[in-house]
Design a protein around this motif. Structure first.
Motif, short mmCIF file in Angstrom:
data_model
loop_
_atom_site.label_atom_id
_atom_site.label_comp_id
_atom_site.label_asym_id
_atom_site.label_seq_id
_atom_site.Cartn_x
_atom_site.Cartn_y
_atom_site.Cartn_z
N PRO A 17 0.82 -1.23 0.00
CA PRO A 17 0.00 0.00 0.00
C PRO A 17 0.85 1.27 0.00
N SER A 18 0.30 2.30 -0.58
CA SER A 18 1.01 3.58 -0.63
C SER A 18 -0.03 4.69 -0.64
N LYS A 19 0.42 5.89 -0.40
CA LYS A 19 -0.46 7.06 -0.48
C LYS A 19 -0.51 7.49 -1.94
N THR A 20 -1.47 6.93 -2.65
CA THR A 20 -1.55 7.14 -4.09
C THR A 20 -2.31 8.42 -4.44
N LEU A 21 -1.70 9.21 -5.32
CA LEU A 21 -2.33 10.45 -5.80
C LEU A 21 -2.97 10.27 -7.16
N TYR A 22 -2.43 9.32 -7.91
CA TYR A 22 -2.87 9.16 -9.31
C TYR A 22 -2.45 7.76 -9.76
N GLU A 23 -3.30 7.16 -10.60
CA GLU A 23 -2.94 5.87 -11.17
C GLU A 23 -3.56 5.74 -12.55
N ASP A 24 -2.79 5.19 -13.47
CA ASP A 24 -3.37 4.78 -14.75
C ASP A 24 -2.73 3.45 -15.14
N GLY A 25 -2.88 3.02 -16.36
CA GLY A 25 -2.37 1.71 -16.75
C GLY A 25 -0.86 1.60 -16.70
N ASP A 26 -0.18 2.72 -16.79
CA ASP A 26 1.29 2.71 -16.88
C ASP A 26 2.00 3.18 -15.62
#
Ligand code: AMP
Ligand code: ZN
Length: 136
Positions: A17-26
């Motif tokens: 787990p992480s503090k995610t700000l943004y995610e897409d396929g890449d």
């Protein structure tokens, strides 16, 4: 391809787990655990590449698009006054995690951080010698 023992592969692909700000396929963009300033983030490609030298041209061509998107968001939400993009390759350059990552460091007036180098001096001739060494 992911690399088995690579912590950023595991983070980028959601196994840690992480503090995610943004995610897409890449890519996954996460908050850095040791932030230089408020909002310090790392853009992690999901595909493993140790550094810029190993990064595919396809991924390289996309990474600044992500940076621009996240930077705009930070400017809007954090009201930062500037932004440093920093990207270290190899121990000599200060890289500590051997999975390509682009630092996004929001800057605030008088935030006390220094992301600098000591400027050198050289002549036009010296510059030309280096230029020829690189392009020759
Ligand atoms: P570099 O020195 O360019 O390789 O940067 C590595 C960065 O990764 C440092 O700023 C660390 O604070 C950060 N870092 C290391 N492990 C983690 C982690 N598990 N989660 C978030 N950031 C991390
Ligand atoms: Zn990796």
């Amino acid at each position: 391809m992911k690399k088995e023992d690579c912590i950023f592969c595991k983070i980028a692909n959601g196994e840690i787990p992480s503090k995610t700000l943004y995610e897409d396929g890449d890519f996954r963009v996460i908050l850095d655990l040791g932030p230089a300033t408020k909002g310090h983030a790392l853009i992690l490609p999901k595909e493993h590449a140790a550094d810029l030298f190993e990064l595919s041209e396809e991924t390289a061509s996309k990474v600044l698009v992500v940076a621009r998107r996240v930077a705009a968001r930070m400017a809007e939400k954090l009201h930062c006054d500037g932004m440093n993009l920093v990207q270290n390759n190899g121990k000599a350059a200060g890289q500590t995690v051997p999975h390509f990552h682009l630092h996004m460091i929001p800057r605030y007036q008088d935030d006390g951080q220094q992301i600098n180098w000591v400027p050198g001096e050289c002549t036009q001739e010296e510059l030309e010698t280096v230029r020829r060494e690189i392009v020759g």
